[in-house]
Scaffold this motif. Structure first.
Motif, PDB file in Angstrom:
ATOM      1  N   LEU A 169       0.830  -1.208   0.000  1.00 30.52           N
ATOM      2  CA  LEU A 169       0.000   0.000   0.000  1.00 30.52           C
ATOM      3  C   LEU A 169       0.860   1.252   0.000  1.00 30.52           C
ATOM      4  O   LEU A 169       0.578   2.224  -0.706  1.00 30.52           O
ATOM      5  CB  LEU A 169      -0.935  -0.012   1.215  1.00 30.52           C
ATOM      6  CG  LEU A 169      -2.088  -1.015   1.204  1.00 30.52           C
ATOM      7  CD1 LEU A 169      -2.834  -0.978   2.531  1.00 30.52           C
ATOM      8  CD2 LEU A 169      -3.036  -0.710   0.055  1.00 30.52           C
ATOM      9  N   ILE A 170       1.907   1.235   0.802  1.00 33.27           N
ATOM     10  CA  ILE A 170       2.801   2.389   0.876  1.00 33.27           C
ATOM     11  C   ILE A 170       3.561   2.563  -0.440  1.00 33.27           C
ATOM     12  O   ILE A 170       3.719   3.683  -0.944  1.00 33.27           O
ATOM     13  CB  ILE A 170       3.779   2.220   2.057  1.00 33.27           C
ATOM     14  CG1 ILE A 170       2.989   2.064   3.369  1.00 33.27           C
ATOM     15  CG2 ILE A 170       4.743   3.393   2.134  1.00 33.27           C
ATOM     16  CD1 ILE A 170       3.866   1.792   4.573  1.00 33.27           C
ATOM     17  N   GLU A 171       4.004   1.449  -0.998  1.00 34.37           N
ATOM     18  CA  GLU A 171       4.740   1.530  -2.253  1.00 34.37           C
ATOM     19  C   GLU A 171       3.860   2.049  -3.387  1.00 34.37           C
ATOM     20  O   GLU A 171       4.307   2.851  -4.210  1.00 34.37           O
ATOM     21  CB  GLU A 171       5.290   0.150  -2.599  1.00 34.37           C
ATOM     22  CG  GLU A 171       6.370  -0.335  -1.638  1.00 34.37           C
ATOM     23  CD  GLU A 171       6.795  -1.760  -1.931  1.00 34.37           C
ATOM     24  OE1 GLU A 171       6.204  -2.351  -2.873  1.00 34.37           O
ATOM     25  OE2 GLU A 171       7.694  -2.276  -1.245  1.00 34.37           O
ATOM     26  N   SER A 172       2.604   1.604  -3.441  1.00 32.80           N
ATOM     27  CA  SER A 172       1.701   2.089  -4.493  1.00 32.80           C
ATOM     28  C   SER A 172       1.423   3.572  -4.333  1.00 32.80           C
ATOM     29  O   SER A 172       1.302   4.306  -5.337  1.00 32.80           O
ATOM     30  CB  SER A 172       0.398   1.297  -4.462  1.00 32.80           C
ATOM     31  OG  SER A 172      -0.287   1.480  -3.224  1.00 32.80           O
ATOM     32  N   GLY A 179       4.045  11.863  -0.988  1.00 27.24           N
ATOM     33  CA  GLY A 179       5.204  11.991  -0.128  1.00 27.24           C
ATOM     34  C   GLY A 179       4.988  11.237   1.177  1.00 27.24           C
ATOM     35  O   GLY A 179       3.955  10.598   1.397  1.00 27.24           O
ATOM     36  N   VAL A 180       5.962  11.345   2.072  1.00 24.83           N
ATOM     37  CA  VAL A 180       5.892  10.604   3.334  1.00 24.83           C
ATOM     38  C   VAL A 180       4.727  11.091   4.193  1.00 24.83           C
ATOM     39  O   VAL A 180       3.931  10.286   4.698  1.00 24.83           O
ATOM     40  CB  VAL A 180       7.221  10.739   4.106  1.00 24.83           C
ATOM     41  CG1 VAL A 180       7.119  10.058   5.462  1.00 24.83           C
ATOM     42  CG2 VAL A 180       8.369  10.154   3.297  1.00 24.83           C
ATOM     43  N   VAL A 185      -0.797  10.619   6.419  1.00 20.92           N
ATOM     44  CA  VAL A 185      -2.065  11.248   6.775  1.00 20.92           C
ATOM     45  C   VAL A 185      -3.237  10.623   6.020  1.00 20.92           C
ATOM     46  O   VAL A 185      -4.286  10.331   6.620  1.00 20.92           O
ATOM     47  CB  VAL A 185      -2.001  12.775   6.509  1.00 20.92           C
ATOM     48  CG1 VAL A 185      -3.373  13.407   6.711  1.00 20.92           C
ATOM     49  CG2 VAL A 185      -0.967  13.428   7.416  1.00 20.92           C
ATOM     50  N   GLN A 186      -3.081  10.371   4.734  1.00 20.89           N
ATOM     51  CA  GLN A 186      -4.211   9.936   3.919  1.00 20.89           C
ATOM     52  C   GLN A 186      -4.362   8.420   3.828  1.00 20.89           C
ATOM     53  O   GLN A 186      -5.454   7.943   3.481  1.00 20.89           O
ATOM     54  CB  GLN A 186      -4.085  10.519   2.508  1.00 20.89           C
ATOM     55  CG  GLN A 186      -4.183  12.034   2.463  1.00 20.89           C
ATOM     56  CD  GLN A 186      -4.226  12.575   1.038  1.00 20.89           C
ATOM     57  OE1 GLN A 186      -4.079  11.832   0.068  1.00 20.89           O
ATOM     58  NE2 GLN A 186      -4.431  13.876   0.906  1.00 20.89           N
TER      59      GLN A 186
END
Length: 290
Positions: A169-172, A179-180, A185-186
């Motif tokens: 999920l973070i990579e997508s 951004g970080v 946040v989202q």
């Protein structure tokens, strides 16, 4: 439709009965204490705590709210609890999120740094000197917020929860240009409502029940939080109980003690209905390493 056997029905009734009995056992002391708070002092001394008092009286609550500083205490406590909880939740969340990302360098060293603060402490005097001589928190509202702003226990709970979120999920999100901070946040926060609600409860209760910070750092009565003001009143009542009444007036020391209980837990108890459905899931997932 599945037909239940007689043993299943009996077991279901037995389980419901046990749960009902357990619930009544938990609620009974709360109701008994509340009835004692609206009883007269003479009724408590003569008959003890009763569900239906022999004589009703609101004198204990009148004495609690008679002091005008009690309202400023509510204001200070609400502000400190809301501001401190929001700031602490943000800082602990960002620290936990950073330590949960495997590609972050020295994340294990940072984790050890947080862990050492849970095991070792410098002591009360150095901590007090840092807060007063270097940070200059004496007689400021920040003295009620900053000392308890970061909890390593909460950081590790949130780190373990964030580590259970799939890294894909973070990579997508990063591939799409996030951004970080935007990812945190989202994406991370909406997926972490259970642990967020759990940590919010921990932090909120800690700030709301804190009276020691005011004892050490606050001399201005306008900055006294509710808990410390009631602590001072309780000390006065203990003095009166030991050495006698004040003038011609008999002080309701017994009923006053239980009345202060409901004055202090009143506002904070309204948090539970909003976070109850998240609490069990948040504490279980956040406490188990994924």
């Amino acid at each position: 439709m599945i037909q239940r056997s007689l043993s299943d029905k009996v077991m279901q009734v037995l389980i419901h009965f046990i749960l009902l009995a357990f619930g009544l056992t938990c609620v009974y002391p709360f109701i008994l204490t509340f009835m004692a708070s609206i009883s007269s002092e003479k009724s408590i001394l003569d008959y003890g705590y009763q569900l239906i008092p022999k004589e009703f009286s609101l004198l204990a609550y009148e004495l609690v709210f008679k002091d005008e500083f009690i309202y400023s205490g509510y204001t200070v406590s609400i502000f400190v609890t809301v501001a401190g909880t929001a700031m602490s939740l943000l800082i602990c969340g960002m620290a936990g999120y950073a330590m949960s990302i495997k590609r972050v360098k020295y994340r294990n060293a940072v984790a050890i740094y947080f862990y050492l603060t849970m095991v070792f402490g410098a002591g009360l005097l150095p901590w007090y000197l840092v807060c007063t001589q270097f940070l200059h928190l004496q007689n400021t509202v920040l003295a009620l917020i900053l000392p308890g702003l970061v909890s390593p226990f909460n950081v590790f709970l949130m780190r373990n929860y964030f580590a259970s979120i799939p890294s894909e999920l973070i990579e997508s999100a990063e591939i799409d240009g996030c951004g970080v901070m935007r990812t945190f946040v989202q994406i991370i926060i909406p997926l972490s409502l259970p642990i967020m609600a759990t940590i919010t409860l921990f932090i909120g209760l800690a700030y709301w029940n804190d009276w020691a910070s005011a004892l050490w750092f606050i001399d201005n009565p306008d900055l006294y939080p509710l808990q410390y003001m009631l602590f001072r009143i309780e000390s006065l009542m203990s003095f009166v109980k030991q050495y006698g009444s004040m003038g011609d007036m008999t002080m309701p020391t017994e009923t006053f003690q239980v009345a202060t209980l409901f004055v202090t837990i009143g506002p904070i108890i309204f948090l539970y209905p909003f976070i109850q459905r998240y609490f069990v899931k948040g504490i279980m997932i956040g406490a188990v390493k994924g």
